[in-house]
Design a protein around this motif. Structure first.
Motif, PDB file in Angstrom:
ATOM      1  N   GLY A 139       7.318 -11.510 -13.784  1.00  0.00           N
ATOM      2  CA  GLY A 139       8.029 -10.982 -14.930  1.00  0.00           C
ATOM      3  C   GLY A 139       9.446 -10.646 -14.539  1.00  0.00           C
ATOM      4  O   GLY A 139       9.957 -11.081 -13.504  1.00  0.00           O
ATOM      5  N   SER A 140      10.109  -9.870 -15.381  1.00  0.00           N
ATOM      6  CA  SER A 140      11.485  -9.478 -15.068  1.00  0.00           C
ATOM      7  C   SER A 140      11.545  -8.639 -13.797  1.00  0.00           C
ATOM      8  O   SER A 140      12.504  -8.712 -13.036  1.00  0.00           O
ATOM      9  CB  SER A 140      12.092  -8.705 -16.243  1.00  0.00           C
ATOM     10  N   LYS A 141      10.498  -7.826 -13.550  1.00  0.00           N
ATOM     11  CA  LYS A 141      10.392  -7.053 -12.318  1.00  0.00           C
ATOM     12  C   LYS A 141       9.455  -7.777 -11.364  1.00  0.00           C
ATOM     13  O   LYS A 141       8.294  -8.016 -11.681  1.00  0.00           O
ATOM     14  CB  LYS A 141       9.862  -5.644 -12.606  1.00  0.00           C
ATOM     15  N   LYS A 142       9.959  -8.105 -10.194  1.00  0.00           N
ATOM     16  CA  LYS A 142       9.168  -8.855  -9.228  1.00  0.00           C
ATOM     17  C   LYS A 142       8.190  -7.964  -8.460  1.00  0.00           C
ATOM     18  O   LYS A 142       7.211  -8.459  -7.913  1.00  0.00           O
ATOM     19  CB  LYS A 142      10.090  -9.579  -8.246  1.00  0.00           C
ATOM     20  N   ASP A 161       7.055   2.334  -0.881  1.00  0.00           N
ATOM     21  CA  ASP A 161       7.942   1.170  -0.894  1.00  0.00           C
ATOM     22  C   ASP A 161       7.226   0.044  -1.635  1.00  0.00           C
ATOM     23  O   ASP A 161       6.519  -0.777  -1.048  1.00  0.00           O
ATOM     24  CB  ASP A 161       8.279   0.749   0.532  1.00  0.00           C
ATOM     25  N   VAL A 162       7.400   0.007  -2.955  1.00  0.00           N
ATOM     26  CA  VAL A 162       6.680  -0.973  -3.779  1.00  0.00           C
ATOM     27  C   VAL A 162       7.112  -2.395  -3.469  1.00  0.00           C
ATOM     28  O   VAL A 162       6.336  -3.347  -3.650  1.00  0.00           O
ATOM     29  CB  VAL A 162       6.867  -0.654  -5.275  1.00  0.00           C
ATOM     30  N   ASN A 163       8.333  -2.591  -2.995  1.00  0.00           N
ATOM     31  CA  ASN A 163       8.783  -3.944  -2.645  1.00  0.00           C
ATOM     32  C   ASN A 163       8.050  -4.462  -1.417  1.00  0.00           C
ATOM     33  O   ASN A 163       7.628  -5.629  -1.374  1.00  0.00           O
ATOM     34  CB  ASN A 163      10.292  -3.931  -2.384  1.00  0.00           C
ATOM     35  N   LEU A 164       7.882  -3.625  -0.421  1.00  0.00           N
ATOM     36  CA  LEU A 164       7.141  -4.022   0.778  1.00  0.00           C
ATOM     37  C   LEU A 164       5.680  -4.295   0.448  1.00  0.00           C
ATOM     38  O   LEU A 164       5.103  -5.292   0.878  1.00  0.00           O
ATOM     39  CB  LEU A 164       7.256  -2.927   1.835  1.00  0.00           C
ATOM     40  N   VAL A 165       5.077  -3.395  -0.326  1.00  0.00           N
ATOM     41  CA  VAL A 165       3.681  -3.575  -0.713  1.00  0.00           C
ATOM     42  C   VAL A 165       3.514  -4.857  -1.519  1.00  0.00           C
ATOM     43  O   VAL A 165       2.567  -5.631  -1.308  1.00  0.00           O
ATOM     44  CB  VAL A 165       3.192  -2.352  -1.507  1.00  0.00           C
ATOM     45  N   LYS A 225       0.000  -7.208 -12.857  1.00  0.00           N
ATOM     46  CA  LYS A 225       1.291  -6.594 -12.524  1.00  0.00           C
ATOM     47  C   LYS A 225       1.146  -5.168 -12.003  1.00  0.00           C
ATOM     48  O   LYS A 225       2.144  -4.473 -11.843  1.00  0.00           O
ATOM     49  CB  LYS A 225       2.212  -6.607 -13.752  1.00  0.00           C
ATOM     50  N   GLN A 226      -0.091  -4.720 -11.779  1.00  0.00           N
ATOM     51  CA  GLN A 226      -0.326  -3.376 -11.244  1.00  0.00           C
ATOM     52  C   GLN A 226      -1.260  -3.458 -10.046  1.00  0.00           C
ATOM     53  O   GLN A 226      -2.035  -4.395  -9.899  1.00  0.00           O
ATOM     54  CB  GLN A 226      -0.967  -2.452 -12.303  1.00  0.00           C
ATOM     55  N   LEU A 227      -1.172  -2.446  -9.191  1.00  0.00           N
ATOM     56  CA  LEU A 227      -2.029  -2.372  -8.008  1.00  0.00           C
ATOM     57  C   LEU A 227      -2.687  -1.010  -7.964  1.00  0.00           C
ATOM     58  O   LEU A 227      -2.009   0.023  -7.954  1.00  0.00           O
ATOM     59  CB  LEU A 227      -1.212  -2.595  -6.729  1.00  0.00           C
ATOM     60  N   GLY A 228      -4.034  -1.015  -7.967  1.00  0.00           N
ATOM     61  CA  GLY A 228      -4.786   0.216  -7.797  1.00  0.00           C
ATOM     62  C   GLY A 228      -5.170   0.417  -6.341  1.00  0.00           C
ATOM     63  O   GLY A 228      -4.712  -0.277  -5.445  1.00  0.00           O
ATOM     64  N   GLY A 229      -6.078   1.367  -6.104  1.00  0.00           N
ATOM     65  CA  GLY A 229      -6.456   1.682  -4.735  1.00  0.00           C
ATOM     66  C   GLY A 229      -5.529   2.717  -4.127  1.00  0.00           C
ATOM     67  O   GLY A 229      -4.609   3.228  -4.770  1.00  0.00           O
ATOM     68  N   TYR A 230      -5.770   3.027  -2.856  1.00  0.00           N
ATOM     69  CA  TYR A 230      -5.006   4.075  -2.177  1.00  0.00           C
ATOM     70  C   TYR A 230      -3.828   3.448  -1.440  1.00  0.00           C
ATOM     71  O   TYR A 230      -4.003   2.796  -0.410  1.00  0.00           O
ATOM     72  CB  TYR A 230      -5.919   4.812  -1.207  1.00  0.00           C
ATOM     73  N   ALA A 244      14.879   0.275   0.755  1.00  0.00           N
ATOM     74  CA  ALA A 244      16.132  -0.310   0.283  1.00  0.00           C
ATOM     75  C   ALA A 244      16.083  -1.820   0.226  1.00  0.00           C
ATOM     76  O   ALA A 244      16.985  -2.445  -0.332  1.00  0.00           O
ATOM     77  CB  ALA A 244      17.286   0.135   1.185  1.00  0.00           C
ATOM     78  N   ILE A 245      15.067  -2.438   0.813  1.00  0.00           N
ATOM     79  CA  ILE A 245      14.951  -3.893   0.834  1.00  0.00           C
ATOM     80  C   ILE A 245      14.128  -4.347  -0.363  1.00  0.00           C
ATOM     81  O   ILE A 245      13.084  -3.771  -0.668  1.00  0.00           O
ATOM     82  CB  ILE A 245      14.294  -4.372   2.142  1.00  0.00           C
ATOM     83  N   LYS A 246      14.581  -5.388  -1.033  1.00  0.00           N
ATOM     84  CA  LYS A 246      13.886  -5.916  -2.199  1.00  0.00           C
ATOM     85  C   LYS A 246      12.837  -6.954  -1.773  1.00  0.00           C
ATOM     86  O   LYS A 246      12.792  -7.397  -0.628  1.00  0.00           O
ATOM     87  CB  LYS A 246      14.882  -6.530  -3.181  1.00  0.00           C
ATOM     88  N   VAL A 247      12.004  -7.347  -2.755  1.00  0.00           N
ATOM     89  CA  VAL A 247      10.906  -8.267  -2.468  1.00  0.00           C
ATOM     90  C   VAL A 247      11.429  -9.575  -1.887  1.00  0.00           C
ATOM     91  O   VAL A 247      10.907 -10.084  -0.890  1.00  0.00           O
ATOM     92  CB  VAL A 247      10.085  -8.534  -3.745  1.00  0.00           C
ATOM     93  N   ASP A 248      12.453 -10.148  -2.516  1.00  0.00           N
ATOM     94  CA  ASP A 248      12.976 -11.436  -2.056  1.00  0.00           C
ATOM     95  C   ASP A 248      13.539 -11.352  -0.640  1.00  0.00           C
ATOM     96  O   ASP A 248      13.550 -12.352   0.084  1.00  0.00           O
ATOM     97  CB  ASP A 248      14.056 -11.935  -3.016  1.00  0.00           C
ATOM     98  N   ALA A 249      14.025 -10.182  -0.245  1.00  0.00           N
ATOM     99  CA  ALA A 249      14.556 -10.027   1.112  1.00  0.00           C
ATOM    100  C   ALA A 249      13.441  -9.822   2.133  1.00  0.00           C
ATOM    101  O   ALA A 249      13.602 -10.159   3.307  1.00  0.00           O
ATOM    102  CB  ALA A 249      15.527  -8.851   1.162  1.00  0.00           C
TER     103      ALA A 249
END
Length: 494
Positions: free
Chosen positions: A124-127, A171-175, A337-342, A379-384
């Motif tokens: 989506g618009s948010k990766k 860090d949602v981008n790393l995850v 587009k969502q992640l559950g769990g711990y 500070a790092i995005k998914v694409d990076a």
């Protein structure tokens, strides 16, 4: 037909611009021929006989005979030639470009996010994924000290450590970058150098949850009516109020905020059993049983707390891992587009965010290892992150980071079990890495390469987050201290 002309005893039929020799009787009746040619019948008969003789003579002037072929005999004397067959095409590759070639194992790759990303399709618009994190709310809802009547039960349950192990920043981008590499068929992250996974030993050391114990099998299917009955019996709520709450949740759920309110109410009233059940349901619903609703917990978990003195008999580490595997499998599909769990089990990196270190291993007083660090938004995005993960090798992995934590949590051989883990109706495949097959890094050249990749991905203003990459010298070779979860090796970032 324009008419007939007699020439040397033969009759030609004028067909316009061309003249073709033929017999009279091929086209007209006998009387018509006589009328148009003004010939007597004897003349026409003699002409007819002459023509028939010509038709029965061969090219050499000798008579020849013809026999009609039966329909059941062989085909025509000059059978049509079969069209030339095109050359065989080379065999087409089976599978997906730069993806799996044997589709008998990764049977869900058709819907996997990695396949769509290969063709340039984003979620989506948010990766990045929306990750279920309740760390900030738990800081408000979990008191520093419980009443003695509740403290004893919570301590014996094996769940007490969950009150302090939740992260306030994720860090949602790393995850998200790691979730794209998860495959539900193997319960592992597919990395450039092999497969890695989160193990029971990781859960035991990070959260101090017990590995040994029983799997949980529900005795009944929980419907909305059953959810109301359970709330009335185990939480002490009136039937009418309970029915209204379940109806407002639109399913077999309880609200986390509603459970916290019941905990506060019963604690003030001294109803310790009801207060303890409400508190523990709110706690597990915000941690190991967190789902993609972000505000609710499934009512089917409430029977687990029927016998408050028997909670220590369950394998809570298995419960946390089964739930996380399930949600990782869902989040690896393109439509999710969502992640559950711990998220603490995925976010934890021993050398990431060193400035947020709460205490050193030598200063640990027996607290869960997950409490050692405090994190802030990455500070790092998914694409990076993706090229960083593509460059990882076994030397970048910390294969056993809990050696200094063993005095507080000894290694349990049950974590080497290979098979299925069961919790409720969920069955997940558990395949920890065979310790006899661990790779042995040969050198540390990859360390500097990884550091340079991270420095390029970070903005200039955030380069202070990365100062160096450290490792320990072993006899004969330079290598990183080992482990399985810590593949999340950005764990080499300090």
């Amino acid at each position: 037909m324009e008419g007939f002309k007699a020439y040397k005893g033969l009759i030609f039929v004028s067909l316009g611009p061309q003249e073709t020799c033929t017999t009279l009787m091929d086209h007209y009746m006998y009387k018509e021929v006589i009328r148009y040619t003004r010939c007597t019948s004897s003349d026409v008969l003699s002409m007819w006989i002459s023509l028939m003789k010509m038709r029965t003579l061969g090219p050499d002037g000798r008579p020849h005979t013809r026999r009609r072929r039966r329909r059941d005999e062989a085909g025509p004397s000059n059978p049509p030639q079969e069209p030339a067959q095109p050359p065989p095409e080379p065999p087409q590759p089976v599978g997906y470009p730069s993806g799996p070639s044997d589709l008998s194992l990764l049977v869900r790759y058709q819907d996997h996010v990695a396949r769509r990303l290969w063709y340039g399709q984003e979620r989506g618009s948010k990766k990045e994924l929306k990750v279920a994190g309740h760390g900030t709310k738990l800081q408000e809802r979990v008191p520093m000290n419980l009443p003695p009547e509740m403290e004893a039960i919570v301590s014996e349950s094996g769940l007490a450590s969950l009150q302090r192990t939740s992260l306030t920043k994720i860090d949602v981008n790393l995850v998200s970058a790691f979730v794209e590499r998860w495959h539900v068929e193997t319960s592992s992250f597919h990395m450039p150098f092999g497969e890695m996974t989160i193990t029971l030993d990781d859960v035991a050391c990070l959260l101090h949850l017990p590995i040994g114990g029983m799997f949980w099998y529900p005795n009944e299917h929980v419907t909305e009516e059953v959810a109301v009955d359970l709330g009335c019996k185990l939480l002490g709520v009136g039937r009418r109020a309970m029915a209204e709450h379940v109806r407002s949740c639109r399913g077999t759920y309880y609200s986390l905020q509603w459970l916290y309110d019941r905990f506060v109410e019963y604690r003030a009233a001294g109803s310790w059993a009801f207060a303890t059940r409400a508190n523990l349901m709110m706690l597990v619903g915000s941690t190991i049983f967190a789902d993609k609703t972000f505000t609710l917990v499934e009512a089917r978990y409430l029977p687990l707390f029927r016998d408050l003195r028997g909670l220590s008999h369950y394998s809570w580490a298995s419960a946390a891992l089964v739930t996380l595997y399930r949600h990782l499998g869902d989040a690896s599909m393109f439509s999710c587009k969502q992640l559950g769990g711990y998220p603490t089990l995925i976010q934890y990196f021993p050398t990431l965010g060193r400035k947020g270190e709460n205490w050193r291993p030598s200063e640990n007083l027996g607290l869960p290892r997950a409490m050692r660090w405090s994190y802030r938004q990455g500070a790092i995005k998914v694409d990076a992150y993706k090229p960083i993960l593509d460059e990882l090798t076994p030397i970048d992995v910390i294969w056993s980071p809990f050696e200094d934590h063993r005095p507080h949590r000894a290694f349990n051989e049950l974590s080497l079990y290979r098979g299925f883990l069961v919790w409720g109706e969920l069955h997940v495949l558990y395949l920890p890495m065979d310790p006899m097959k661990l790779p042995i890094p040969e050198d540390c050249e990859r360390l500097e390469a990884l550091k340079s990749l991270v420095n390029e991905a970070l903005p200039e203003t955030d380069n202070r987050l990365v100062s160096k990459i450290s490792y320990r010298e072993d006899a004969g070779s330079s290598r990183i201290v080992c482990k399985s979860l810590m593949l999340y090796v950005l764990c080499c970032i300090i």
